[in-house]
Structures are given as structure tokens and as C-alpha cells.
Design a protein around this motif. Structure first.
Motif, PDB file in Angstrom:
ATOM      1  N   THR A 101       0.831  -1.252  -0.106  1.00 39.94           N
ATOM      2  CA  THR A 101      -0.327   0.052  -0.099  1.00 39.94           C
ATOM      3  C   THR A 101       0.877   1.354  -0.202  1.00 39.94           C
ATOM      4  N   ALA A 102       0.600   2.156  -0.711  1.00 42.81           N
ATOM      5  CA  ALA A 102       1.305   3.432  -0.685  1.00 42.81           C
ATOM      6  C   ALA A 102       1.081   4.306   0.483  1.00 42.81           C
ATOM      7  N   ILE A 103       2.138   5.030   0.984  1.00 37.97           N
ATOM      8  CA  ILE A 103       2.198   5.668   1.998  1.00 37.97           C
ATOM      9  C   ILE A 103       2.261   7.101   1.628  1.00 37.97           C
ATOM     10  N   LYS A 104       1.224   7.968   2.199  1.00 34.72           N
ATOM     11  CA  LYS A 104       1.012   9.432   1.891  1.00 34.72           C
ATOM     12  C   LYS A 104       1.122  10.182   3.223  1.00 34.72           C
ATOM     13  N   ILE A 105       2.101  11.209   2.953  1.00 34.65           N
ATOM     14  CA  ILE A 105       2.450  11.997   4.333  1.00 34.65           C
ATOM     15  C   ILE A 105       2.325  13.553   3.999  1.00 34.65           C
ATOM     16  N   VAL A 106       2.292  14.316   4.887  1.00 35.59           N
ATOM     17  CA  VAL A 106       1.924  15.614   4.846  1.00 35.59           C
ATOM     18  C   VAL A 106       2.802  16.091   6.080  1.00 35.59           C
ATOM     19  N   LYS A 107       3.980  17.005   5.448  1.00 40.01           N
ATOM     20  CA  LYS A 107       4.515  17.758   6.496  1.00 40.01           C
ATOM     21  C   LYS A 107       4.628  19.156   6.301  1.00 40.01           C
ATOM     22  N   ASN A 108       4.702  19.964   7.318  1.00 39.20           N
ATOM     23  CA  ASN A 108       4.387  21.441   7.543  1.00 39.20           C
ATOM     24  C   ASN A 108       5.659  22.079   7.135  1.00 39.20           C
ATOM     25  N   LEU A 109       6.841  21.571   7.434  1.00 43.59           N
ATOM     26  CA  LEU A 109       8.130  22.195   6.724  1.00 43.59           C
ATOM     27  C   LEU A 109       8.671  21.445   5.660  1.00 43.59           C
ATOM     28  N   ARG A 110      10.028  22.007   5.144  1.00 42.26           N
ATOM     29  CA  ARG A 110      10.667  21.381   4.165  1.00 42.26           C
ATOM     30  C   ARG A 110      11.399  19.906   4.599  1.00 42.26           C
ATOM     31  N   VAL A 111      11.122  19.004   3.874  1.00 45.36           N
ATOM     32  CA  VAL A 111      11.926  17.730   4.080  1.00 45.36           C
ATOM     33  C   VAL A 111      13.286  17.998   4.126  1.00 45.36           C
ATOM     34  N   CYS A 112      13.997  17.493   5.370  1.00 49.64           N
ATOM     35  CA  CYS A 112      15.511  17.627   5.472  1.00 49.64           C
ATOM     36  C   CYS A 112      16.104  16.437   4.391  1.00 49.64           C
ATOM     37  N   THR A 113      17.641  16.794   4.142  1.00 53.03           N
ATOM     38  CA  THR A 113      18.340  16.024   3.284  1.00 53.03           C
ATOM     39  C   THR A 113      18.407  14.382   4.206  1.00 53.03           C
TER      40      THR A 113
END
Length: 632
Positions: A581-593
Motif C-alpha cells: 500500500t502506498a504511504i502518503k504523508i503531509v509535513k508542515n516544513l521542508r523535508v531535510c536531506t
């Protein structure tokens, strides 16, 4: 009294200057009473029916009857034929207040506010005194400034105690944002109707005072769909999507039927949360409950699917829309740009223009963002220059921001800085932050320091400014610089925004902060996190401890990286959904490296597609690669 339910005479008025139907008697043996004519006018459903009734009124010598004239004018107007309404009015001998009110109402109803006001003052100059309906008609539709000016007239004619007039005035002040005046009117109303309470709720909710709005809402004995919509939309517009959706569920539970406005608000709430499963349920609800998927609903669905990570669903809705407008095209273009499918966005832009649609300033934000995502500097400049030269659109701060972002990402910091300095518009902190981000990306400490110092001294610095400057210092091991930034943040009273990631499972949105221990499945989540760390190390992963903005030991840095909010959300997704199953995530900040690198590996190890929507864009992680091409 003889009754006539059908009229065979049909007279068409092509424009107001043509003569009205003849008054000649056609030999009918039935007399039409004023009461019967009034009833027929009220029941008329089409312009053609009204024309037949009007012809009969003329044949029976009732053309100067004030109530019939009033009803005909109002009915023609409500059916979209203001020209017929005006023709009747212009031929009325010594029109009374009812006739004047009917034509004023018609112009106000159709958004021709200035003409409505001119007619109102012509009525006064003819010695006709307005009544309560005159004011309630014109106030409901006129702009706030005109409405406020008419308040003095209401007082002059002693009509301020009328409940309908006061409700209309309350609506004027609510729409104009004058909360104090609206409150004064509302609090002194002897009788508060559903309409007046809804107007007051609107006043509070559009200005962010959702607590007061909710108190009024909860205290209502009867709630129609309008007041539900106002409250739901208030939560949506002010970034409280969970409360918006909770209220929508309550609305359904008490059997209030949602309409188009409701669905647009809750679809927007789903888009904010990235709640794809709930968004799909809403789409099904729309289909199964006879709510028409017009251009407004369709555009809201496209926007929801794009922001919830399903471009395929968005495109299906987009392609199925009839009579698409430029807003719908913009939504799809912005969706492609957001997901990093830059060429698709540009192809769609070309198709839109080829079909005769004129791009708007929003369109150019979309295509310039698309260029920025892919480093298409030449194409970006071409589009930017075409705005004014080809389409007559003056670039706004957002367009300059897109260009600065495009140049900065591409390493052209000097060109980006020159563009900022030569702009015709005063640059804002968002634009400066974009340039500061480029300095972090390309390690330009000197320019970064200069920009940050400028932002701090001019009072434009926010938490993002300090974090970016800390990143610049930390990347070169300047821990004194990092400490200095922390002192500056403390002195300025600015706090770093905590990272928060959310994931939707079984129609419920679960939120995680960095190092979160509050979730009911916390023990299982951290057990999976340990397992994930084992997989990553077995595949050669090394934590990027240089991204941690604390002068602490490597083991502490590794731990800090390991409990980032998106990693906790991924771990929860792995233990809560079926394999594959695909996992979908929402983050409020920029993803870190570090998280970006780790998520690529996790997608390969688990065979899962992982979609992450961060503050700037979407990342689609599949089999060890990201859709951004590591360019973000």
C-alpha cells in the motif's frame, strides 16, 4: 369569479424601447381580476408565461394597477430580463414606492449597484418616500461602502427599527469587516432571525473570531444550510480543517443536506490535511446525492486530489469537466508543478493557450513554479517576459519570487540578487527567504549573512530566517555562528516552528511531532523505527549529522535525526497498512536531506511508494528514487 389558467395571446418584447402589448380587447368573455392576475404572476416559471399574462393584463385594462406592475417588474427581473422590467417601469404613470422598489431591487439583484443607487435618489427627487422593502432590497446586494452611506437614509426615514432593514444593515457591516458596528446592530436587535444570526456568524468567522462565531452557532435553535456553511468555511479558511470536517459530520448526522458551497469548503479542508481517503469518500457522496459536478465543484476536486497526492484522479476529473474555465486549468497546472511534473505543466499551459484561454497571473505562478522545480532557467525567463509583453500582465511579488527561486536553485545567485535589487516592487520577507535558502543550498555564507542581517534589522525575520542561517553556519561547522543565531532568536522572541507530519489511515488523520511519544501505538511505532534503522544501515545508510543544528555528540545527533516527524509517520504507516500500500504523508516544513535520503531507501527496501507533501512540493519516492531528482 371566472378563472383563466391559459392565455393563447403571446407578445414578445425584444427590447425596452419597443411598444408593449396592445390594450385592445380581443372579445374575451372572461374578466381577469387583479387578484387572479397576481396569483398567475407569482406562479409563472418562464419569461414566455409572464409575457402571456402581461398581454392579458393589458387586454383587461389593468396595466396601471400598482401591485401588478410591481409583481411583473420583480418577476421579469428574477427571471433575468431586467430590460423588460425597466420597460414596464418607464411606462408607469407616476410610479409609487412599490414600482420604484421593484426596479431598484432588480438592478441590485443583478449587481448593477450604481444604477440602483441612482434610481433610489431619483425616487427621492420625485417625492416618493422609501419603505422598509426599498432599503432591504438595495442593502442586501450593494457594496459595503454604499451600504454604510445608505444607513443615514435609513435613520432619516425612521426605518432603523425594522427587523429586515436592520438585518440587511448588519449584513452590510459584516461584509465590510466592521465587526464593532455589526455587533452594535446585532446586540440592539429586539428580534434576531436566522438570517441576522448567520450574518453575525459570518462577520466573526471571516475575521478569525471563530470562538464567538461558534457560541452563536451552537446557540441557534434552527440552523439552515447557510449557517452550517458559514461555520464550516470559517474553520477551513482559517486553517482548522479538522474542525471543519468534524462540523460537516455533525451536519450530516442531523440530516441537513449539504449543497455546492458545503462541498467546496470540505474538499478544501481535505486538501489542507492531505486526506485522500476522505476526499474520495466526499467525491462519491457528491455523485450519489445528486450534487452537480459543475466547474466550481470540479475545480475543488482537482485541487483536492492534487494536494492529496493523486494526480491521476485529478486529471480524470479535469478531463471530464464540461465548460472548463481558466481557474480549472490553473488548478491542474499548479498540481503538476507542485508534484514536479514540470513538462506536463508546460504542455498543459500550451494547450490552454491554444484553446483560446487567456492566462492569468495565477497561471504564471504555476508555470514559473514548474520551471523552478526542474531548473528550466531559459524557459522561465521567456515566460516571465511574456507576461507583460504578450499578455499585458504586470508581474507581482509572487512572480518575482518564482524567478528568484528558479535562479537561486540553479546556482545563479548573482543574477537572483540583481533581480531582487532592480525589482519595481519592494521585496518581501518571503522573497528574501527564498534567496537565503539558495545561499544555504549552495554554501554562500557571506551573502546569506548579509541577507539575514538585513531581515533582522528591518524586522522581517521569522523563524525560517533564523533556521536557514543556522543551516548555513552548521553546514560549514561554524558552531559559534549557530550559537549567535540562537541568541538572536531568543532576543527577538522568535521560536522555531516544530516539525509536524500527518498520515491518513482508515479515514482518520494521525499527527506526529519530532520525538513524539503521545500516540496510542507509540511502542509499536518505535519498534518499527528500530527495524527501519536496521534496514537502512544494512543498505549503507549513514545519518547526515551535519544537518543537526546542535553542537552535540554524533550519537545524540543520530538519535535526533532518527525521530523526525516524517520517520515516525512512515513507521506508523508501515505497521498500519497492508504490504504494497502506498504511504502518503503531509509535513508542515521542508523535508531535510537526511529524511529524503532515508525515505528513498525505505521505498526500495519495502517496495512501497511513499508520497511526501512538504511545505514546498511533493516528493514521490519509488524504488529508491524521488520524483524531484534530488533537486528541491
Amino acid at each position: 369569479m371566472a378563472s383563466t389558467t391559459h392565455f393563447t395571446t403571446s407578445t414578445t418584447i425584444h427590447n425596452p424601447s419597443l411598444p408593449l402589448p396592445s390594450t385592445a380587447h380581443h372579445g374575451t368573455h372572461h374578466l381577469l381580476s387583479a387578484d387572479r392576475a397576481a396569483l398567475l404572476i407569482d406562479k409563472a416559471k418562464s419569461v414566455n408565461q409572464l409575457l402571456q399574462i402581461h398581454a392579458a393584463i393589458l387586454r383587461h385594462g389593468l396595466e396601471q394597477h400598482p401591485i401588478l406592475n410591481f409583481k411583473l417588474q420583480r418577476s421579469f427581473s428574477s427571471l433575468g430580463r431586467l430590460d423588460y422590467s425597466r420597460s414596464l417601469f418607464d411606462r408607469t404613470h407616476n410610479p409609487n414606492v412599490f414600482s420604484w422598489t421593484a426596479i431598484i431591487h432588480g438592478y441590485a439583484l443583478h449587481g448593477r449597484h450604481q444604477e440602483a443607487v441612482v434610481l433610489y435618489f431619483q425616487m427621492l427627487s420625485n417625492g416618493v418616500e422609501p419603505n422598509a422593502f426599498t432599503f432591504s432590497s438595495i442593502l442586501k446586494a450593494c457594496p459595503p461602502e454604499l451600504g454604510k452611506a445608505l444607513h443615514s437614509q435609513v435613520l432619516k426615514f425612521g426605518l432603523d427599527s425594522d427587523v429586515y432593514v436592520r438585518t440587511a444593515l448588519l449584513d452590510v457591516y459584516a461584509r465590510g469587516g466592521d465587526v464593532v458596528s455589526a455587533c452594535q446592530l446585532f446586540n440592539t436587535m429586539r428580534e434576531k432571525s436566522v438570517v441576522s444570526i448567520t450574518a453575525m456568524i459570518t462577520c466573526y468567522a471571516k475575521h478569525g473570531d471563530l470562538g464567538e462565531a461558534r457560541v452563536l452557532f451552537d446557540g441557534m435553535e434552527k440552523r439552515d444550510v447557510v449557517c452550517w456553511n458559514v461555520m464550516i468555511d470559517g474553520y477551513t479558511q482559517h486553517g482548522r480543517p479538522n474542525e471543519s470536517l468534524d462540523l460537516f459530520r455533525q451536519m450530516l448526522s442531523v440530516k441537513v443536506r449539504p449543497n455546492e458551497v458545503t462541498m467546496i469548503s470540505v474538499l478544501s479542508a481535505c486538501a489542507q490535511l492531505g486526506a485522500l481517503e476522505l476526499g474520495r469518500w466526499l467525491h462519491s457522496y457528491i455523485k450519489n446525492n445528486g450534487i452537480q459536478v459543475n466547474v466550481h465543484i470540479g475545480t475543488a476536486l482537482v485541487d483536492m486530489y492534487c494536494k492529496c497526492g493523486s494526480l491521476d484522479d485529478a486529471r480524470v476529473v479535469f478531463d471530464g469537466m464540461i465548460n472548463k474555465d481558466v481557474v480549472a486549468w490553473n488548478s491542474m497546472i499548479m498540481g503538476y508543478a507542485m508534484h514536479g511534473f514540470s513538462q506536463s505543466a508546460l504542455v498543459l499551459f500550451s494547450k490552454m493557450c491554444a484553446m483560446g484561454f487567456s492566462p492569468t497571473d495565477i497561471t504564471f505562478i504555476g508555470v514559473l513554479n514548474a520551471c523552478s522545480r526542474a531548473g528550466l532557467v531559459t524557459e522561465g525567463w521567456t515566460l516571465f517576459h511574456s507576461m507583460k509583453e504578450q499578455y499585458g500582465i504586470e508581474p507581482k511579488i509572487e512572480h518575482y519570487g518564482c524567478m528568484v527561486d528558479l535562479l537561486g536553485r540553479a546556482g545563479q545567485l548573482v543574477e537572483a540578487f540583481e533581480l531582487v535589487k532592480t525589482m519595481a516592487i519592494e521585496p518581501d520577507h518571503v522573497l528574501w527567504s527564498s534567496l537565503l535558502s539558495a545561499c544555504r543550498l549552495h554554501g554562500n555564507v557571506t551573502l546569506g549573512e548579509n541577507i539575514a542581517e538585513f531581515l533582522v534589522s528591518s524586522g522581517l525575520a521569522d523563524s525560517g530566517t533564523f533556521v536557514l542561517l543556522s543551516n548555513i553556519y552548521a553546514a560549514v561547522g561554524n558552531w559559534k555562528g549557530v550559537a549567535k543565531v540562537r541568541t538572536m532568536m531568543k532576543d527577538s522572541g522568535v521560536q522555531k516552528e516544530p516539525g509536524c507530519s500527518s498520515i491518513e489511515v482508515n479515514n482518520k488523520v494521525h499527527e506526529f511531532l519530532s520525538g513524539d511519544l503521545k500516540h496510542p501505538k507509540c511502542k509499536d511505532i518505535y519498534a518499527m523505527l528500530e527495524e527501519m534503522n536496521g534496514w537502512l544501515k544494512a543498505h549503507g545508510y549513514t545519518p547526515q549529522t551535519d544537518t543537526v543544528l546542535h553542537n552535540i555528540g554524533d550519537s545524540e545527533k543520530e538519535h535526533a535525526l532518527g525521530v523526525h516527524s516524517e520517520k515516525l509517520a512512515i513507521a506508523f504507516g508501515l505497521i498500519s497498512t497492508q504490504p504494497g500500500t502506498a504511504i502518503k504523508i503531509v509535513k508542515n516544513l521542508r523535508v531535510c536531506t537526511d529524511c529524503h535520503t532515508a525515505t528513498k531507501l525505505i521505498s526500495k527496501i519495502t517496495g512501497r511508494k511513499i508520497v511526501v507533501r512538504d511545505r514546498n512540493r511533493f516528493h514521490h519516492f519509488v524504488d529508491g528514487s524521488c520524483s524531484c531528482g534530488d533537486y528541491w
